[in-house]
Enzyme design. Structure first.
Site, PDB file in Angstrom:
ATOM      1  N   ASP A   9      26.374  62.033  44.315  1.00  0.00           N
ATOM      2  CA  ASP A   9      25.758  61.396  43.152  1.00  0.00           C
ATOM      3  C   ASP A   9      24.745  62.396  42.586  1.00  0.00           C
ATOM      4  O   ASP A   9      24.283  63.294  43.302  1.00  0.00           O
ATOM      5  CB  ASP A   9      25.079  60.098  43.591  1.00  0.00           C
ATOM      6  CG  ASP A   9      24.211  59.505  42.510  1.00  0.00           C
ATOM      7  OD1 ASP A   9      24.734  59.257  41.413  1.00  0.00           O
ATOM      8  OD2 ASP A   9      23.004  59.302  42.768  1.00  0.00           O
ATOM      9  N   ASP A  11      21.693  61.829  39.923  1.00  0.00           N
ATOM     10  CA  ASP A  11      20.291  61.395  39.824  1.00  0.00           C
ATOM     11  C   ASP A  11      19.830  60.783  41.147  1.00  0.00           C
ATOM     12  O   ASP A  11      20.393  59.798  41.610  1.00  0.00           O
ATOM     13  CB  ASP A  11      20.129  60.359  38.715  1.00  0.00           C
ATOM     14  CG  ASP A  11      20.528  60.878  37.354  1.00  0.00           C
ATOM     15  OD1 ASP A  11      19.638  61.184  36.560  1.00  0.00           O
ATOM     16  OD2 ASP A  11      21.743  60.986  37.087  1.00  0.00           O
ATOM     17  N   ASP A 166      22.279  57.686  46.654  1.00  0.00           N
ATOM     18  CA  ASP A 166      20.965  57.068  46.891  1.00  0.00           C
ATOM     19  C   ASP A 166      20.907  55.628  46.430  1.00  0.00           C
ATOM     20  O   ASP A 166      19.836  55.038  46.368  1.00  0.00           O
ATOM     21  CB  ASP A 166      19.863  57.874  46.182  1.00  0.00           C
ATOM     22  CG  ASP A 166      19.906  57.695  44.677  1.00  0.00           C
ATOM     23  OD1 ASP A 166      21.016  57.697  44.103  1.00  0.00           O
ATOM     24  OD2 ASP A 166      18.827  57.544  44.059  1.00  0.00           O
TER      25      ASP A 166
END
Length: 215
Positions: A9, A11, A166
């Site tokens: 991922d 960001d 995250d």
């Protein structure tokens, strides 16, 4: 199980984009006579894109009559200063170097639009083997389509890939795609999600270098 590829991922996992996202939001607040929000207030919403940031900044949801115009303004602000304070998370550059040394391919799978992701990849001077963005398929994570496209581009079976994220959506997408999934403790986590310990990830890491232990 040995993974042949790592997908990240973007960001909150690969790069810390929160400062520039917060700046784009706070420029809108300042324009309207409002005080800037502290970075620590904005940070947890940074994985949620314009939807989450406009909610924390203005209490605005997509149903609001002005939402579309406000979203456009936010995205224009962000585009104008997209990589001023954005940096790779500490240890990430070294990690991708280690992956290359081990002949493990790596790529990015993000819900962020191509027009932003492509510029960030260029400005951060990284060279992923594949980049799948929020407009690369008809579906966003937690749908598995973006992860499956990345595996296809790498010419690998999904089971040969591990996805690192995250946010709970990242783990859900990896599970649905048939990939191993690793959650990071250092990311944004989503403002309204419980922590990674509740996400049923295959592992949780507190810094990028720990990923090597799980490949």
């Amino acid at each position: 199980m040995t993974s042949q590829a790592v997908l990240f991922d973007f960001d909150g996992t690969f790069a810390d984009t929160a400062p520039d996202l917060a700046a784009a939001l706070n420029a809108m607040r300042t324009k309207r006579g409002l005080d800037p929000l502290p970075a620590e207030t904005v940070r947890p919403y940074s994985s949620m894109g314009a939807r989450g940031l406009l909610r924390i900044g203005f209490g605005m949801t997509p149903e609001h009559a002005d939402y579309a115009a406000m979203k456009d303004e936010f995205l224009d602000n962000y585009a104008a200063s997209i990589c001023v304070h954005t940096r790779l998370f500490p240890g990430m550059s070294e990690l991708v170097g280690q992956l290359a040394a081990r002949h493990v391919a790596w790529g990015i799978v993000t819900n962020k639009a191509t027009r932003f992701t492509a510029r960030l990849v260029e400005e951060l001077r990284v060279t992923p083997a594949c980049v799948v963005c929020g407009d690369s398929t008809p579906h966003l994570k937690p749908h598995p389509a973006p992860l499956l496209l990345a595996a296809k581009q790498l010419e690998l079976a999904p089971a040969d890939c591990v996805y690192v994220g995250d946010d709970l959506r990242d783990i859900q997408a990896a599970r649905a795609a048939g990939m191993r999934c690793i959650a990071v403790e250092y990311g944004y986590h989503g403002a309204e999600n419980p922590g990674p310990a509740t996400w049923n990830a295959d592992a949780i890491i507190s810094r990028p270098a720990e990923l090597l232990e799980h490949l």
